[in-house]
Design an enzyme around this catalytic site. Structure first.
Site, mmCIF file in Angstrom:
data_model
loop_
_atom_site.group_PDB
_atom_site.id
_atom_site.type_symbol
_atom_site.label_atom_id
_atom_site.label_comp_id
_atom_site.label_asym_id
_atom_site.label_seq_id
_atom_site.Cartn_x
_atom_site.Cartn_y
_atom_site.Cartn_z
ATOM 1 C CE LYS A 13 -3.617 0.517 2.442
ATOM 2 N NZ LYS A 13 -4.229 1.158 1.259
ATOM 3 N N GLY A 14 0.245 2.376 -0.313
ATOM 4 C CA GLY A 14 0.977 3.640 -0.265
ATOM 5 C C GLY A 14 1.138 4.286 -1.617
ATOM 6 N N GLY A 15 0.545 3.654 -2.655
ATOM 7 C CA GLY A 15 0.583 4.277 -3.980
ATOM 8 C C GLY A 15 -0.014 5.680 -3.939
ATOM 9 C CD GLU B 12 -3.655 4.132 2.775
ATOM 10 O OE1 GLU B 12 -4.471 4.508 1.925
ATOM 11 O OE2 GLU B 12 -2.578 3.587 2.477
ATOM 12 C CE LYS C 200 -5.135 -1.527 -7.851
ATOM 13 N NZ LYS C 200 -5.879 -0.825 -6.841
#
Ligand code: 5RP
Length: 266
Positions: free
Chosen positions: A102-104, A111, A129
């Site tokens: 995550k973190g795009g 988060e 994904k």
């Protein structure tokens, strides 16, 4: 549904619509960040307006907070909520064990804190994904601006001794300037190509001074709700091993889709 939405947006929408059903009156709910999470927030706003659903939403970014307030969700901080019943968020990649990248969207720190403070985390996604091995999507790490180039060099040095294929790293930019997170930090994207041991990598990255958090979510996600462009939904639960498929029949409503152009690519 009219021809306005791409198959990927339809997939994100049906996954989000189904995930919104998990929210019940009185719950404290973590609200993710990104284009898929924006669908979720819209779907929850619709339930608030049309069914009188009452819950507290804890956003994971200023963007999500703004949208949540706009659609009528009662927004509170994590410190007010303390512990959450459920968090629903998107992901950049997930594997068969529900390890995530995550973190795009640059919100990985909030988060991760919010998802970790939740009894259950649901990931909503389209089929693109799902991966066999994490790492094709660059792994974001949040670093403090002070000495970020030294931090980057230390991380690159560390990558030599862990099970990854690529070792290149890049500072995330926003136009000509470094990207700044909600906490005032920078993001360095690690182009690892293939991550052999996500658990080990997540632990060692956080040992580097200057690294605040990394985008690997290990043992955090419980359920994945994956949508498809034709309205099918696949629900997988890591704890029970259950896999269910459903089909959502939906129509494009004025309320939910009227201003889609403003937010669908959040
Ligand atoms: C933001 C995230 C997002 O959940 C992730 O980037 C997926 O975004 P999208 O739903 O737009 O594909 O981690 O920090």
């Amino acid at each position: 549904m009219s021809g306005e939405l791409s198959p990927i947006d339809k997939a994100k929408f049906v996954a989000s619509k189904r995930a919104a059903d998990y929210v019940e009156d009185g719950m404290r709910v973590g609200l993710g960040t990104g284009s898929t999470a924006a669908w979720l927030v819209r779907c929850l706003g619709e339930r608030v307006r049309e069914e009188g659903l009452r819950f507290k939403g804890v956003p994971t970014s200023t963007r999500t907070a703004e949208l949540a307030r706009e659609v009528g969700i009662n927004v509170v901080s994590l410190d007010e909520a303390r512990w959450l019943d459920i968090t629903i968020d998107g992901a950049d990649e997930f594997d068969a064990e529900f390890n995530l990248i995550k973190g795009g969207g640059g919100a990985l720190l909030q988060e991760k804190i919010v998802a970790t403070a939740s009894d259950q985390m649901i990931v909503i996604s389209d089929a693109s994904k799902r991966v066999e091995h994490l790492g094709a999507f660059p792994l974001p790490i949040e670093v403090i601006p002070f000495g970020w180039q030294t931090t980057q060099a230390l991380v690159e040095e560390l990558l030599v001794s862990v099970d990854v294929m690529g070792r290149r790293s890049t500072l995330r930019m926003s136009g000509a300037a470094p990207y700044i997170t909600d906490e005032g930090n920078h993001i360095i994207d690690l182009h690892l190509e293939r991550i052999g041991d996500a658990r080990q990598l997540a632990m060692v990255l956080n040992q580097v001074p200057g690294v605040v958090e990394n985008g690997l979510f290990v043992d955090i996600c419980d359920t994945v709700i994956m949508g498809f462009g034709d309205g099918r939904i696949e629900l997988r639960d890591i704890n029970t091993g259950a896999v269910e498929t459903e089909k959502l029949d939906f129509v494009e409503t004025d309320n939910l889709f009227a201003d889609i152009g403003d937010w669908k690519n959040d």
